[in-house]
Write an enzyme that holds these catalytic residues in place. Structure first.
Site: not given
Length: 471
Positions: A174, A210
């Site tokens: 990312k 997450d």
């Protein structure tokens, strides 16, 4: 009558243009058999990731999280949660309590900080010093600097856990590139940064992904939540796997949550015939070529750029904007994924589409607007369908493992694409259910998932530690 049949071709160049654009976009449409094939290959890679002998070669790493059978209760009190997984970083104070019926009550206060580019791509020390600085700022704001609170850290990158509070970063994703972090214990890097500051103390009790934090957070609303998924900047899922199949960890009893890290699916060539010319350009110009190929077909980090590349192809074929693109539209990264959501939210008067395109320096005709909308729909629908094939693979595998005729399961989901795109959710739900005929699936959207889940896991970890000490 003959003349009537010929009319469309001879009278309407507009219809021709739309048909030609649709021809180019037809590559994005995946048939049910193709989605089933993606699902089967995903399951095959998941199995390879779980096995000791094939784990190293598997593209889907299936990392054990050391979060075991979902907990029934936890400590009550104040916990701090950190959430690092994208360009924003969140600090959260979570008060875990019980109400009159002894059911869970969770209150949160949080603050968002954006991470400067130089902290994302500089050194690990710079990044973690910045995080510690934000924590210090947050503790000052809430007048709790004097307290030593238990901390749950949501860290949404591939990590090989050695325990619930110890994990080695395998590789950044990312857009992060901070040097000196890969191969090191992330909790150690955070503890060192806190120590360097010296103005507050913190007890880091748990680090989770997450997806895991989302699953746990949703578990408190629905006790059958055993899958967590994120579709935002990145895309990933976790689920409760039978311990007997998790060969990387000793023990046969019960279940452990496994972080699939399925964004890397395709890294061994499993998606080659599904990747289009636009996907190859997105990959080649990314910070990590050849990696996270499944994620690059789905997630919010890449969706806007895929749309832009398709628009450029249509301009070059003289099907859009009279064959002329603006300088801005020619620039990589100029069309953000939120614009895709905005354009697909258009109610039919084309205003939203017109506004987005004019902000990119293009003055579109009505026909241009209609074609651009088709492009957005093609890219985001493929994203939803590809993602659905992965999740159906996970759910069907869970059903087989448990030898259940029909599996009743809840999936907790978070992430900007899932939450904010106007049609992603419905397209995604439909295909997951189509591909999982023997499963009764409930989807719940996590609120404050990552931070709240991390704090709840910390609370559970504290309780586990307390019960070990008293044994």
């Amino acid at each position: 009558m003959d003349k009537m049949v010929k009319m469309p071709c001879s009278y309407s160049p507009a219809v021709d243009k739309i048909l030609m654009a649709e021809q180019i976009l037809s590559e994005f449409r995946l048939k049910k058999d193709e989605l089933k094939e993606v699902m089967k290959r995903m399951q095959r890679e998941m199995d390879r990731g779980l096995r000791l002998e094939t784990h190293e070669q598997a593209s889907v790493k299936m990392l054990p999280t050391y979060v075991c059978s979902t907990p029934e209760g936890s400590e009550v009190g104040d916990f701090l949660a950190l959430d690092l997984g994208g360009t924003n970083f969140r600090v959260m104070l979570v008060k875990v309590g019980e109400d009159e019926e002894r059911s869970w009550k969770v209150e949160t206060k949080n603050q968002m900080y954006s991470i400067p580019e130089d902290a994302m791509t500089g050194t690990a020390q710079m990044l973690f010093d910045y995080i510690a600085e934000c924590m210090s700022n947050f503790l000052d704001r809430h007048h709790i600097k004097h307290k030593k609170l238990p901390l749950g850290f949501t860290f949404s990158f591939p990590v090989r856990h050695e325990d619930i509070d110890k994990g080695i970063l395998l590789n950044w994703t990312k857009g992060f590139k901070a040097s000196g972090a890969e191969g090191n214990n992330v909790v150690g890097l955070l503890r060192d940064a806190i120590k360097r500051r010296g103005d507050f103390e913190m007890d880091v009790v748990a680090m989770v992904n997450d997806t895991v934090a989302t699953m746990i957070s949703c578990y408190y609303e629905d006790r059958s939540c055993e899958v967590g998924m994120i579709v935002g900047t990145g895309c990933n899922a976790c689920y409760m796997e039978e311990m007997r199949t998790v060969e990387l960890v000793e023990g046969e009893q019960g279940r452990m949550c496994v972080n699939t890290e399925w964004g890397a699916f395709g890294n061994n060539g499993e998606l080659e015939e599904f990747r289009l010319e636009y996907d190859r350009v997105v990959d080649e110009t990314s910070i990590n070529p050849g990696q996270q190929l499944y994620e690059k077909l789905i997630s919010g980090k890449y969706m806007g750029e895929l749309v832009r590349l398709v628009l450029m192809k249509l301009v070059n074929e003289d099907l859009l904007f009279n064959g002329e693109a603006s300088e801005l539209l020619k620039t990589g990264g100029s069309l953000e994924t939120r614009y895709v959501s905005q354009m697909e939210s258009d109610t039919g008067d084309r205003k939203q589409i017109y506004n987005v395109l004019s902000s990119l320096g293009v003055l579109p005709s009505e026909l241009d607007c209609d074609i651009v909308r088709l492009v957005c729909e093609s890219v985001s629908t493929r994203s939803a369908h590809m993602c659905a094939a992965g999740l159906a693979g996970v759910i069907n595998l869970m059903r087989e493992r448990r030898s259940e005729e029909a599996l009743k399961i809840t999936v907790g989901i978070d992430g900007s694409v899932y939450k904010l795109h106007p049609c992603f959710r419905d397209r995604f739900h439909k295909i997951v259910r189509d591909l999982s005929p023997h499963c009764e699936i409930t989807f719940i959207q996590s609120e404050e998932g990552s931070g709240r889940g991390a704090a709840l896991i910390s609370a559970v970890a504290c309780k586990m530690a307390a019960s070990i000490l008293t044994q």
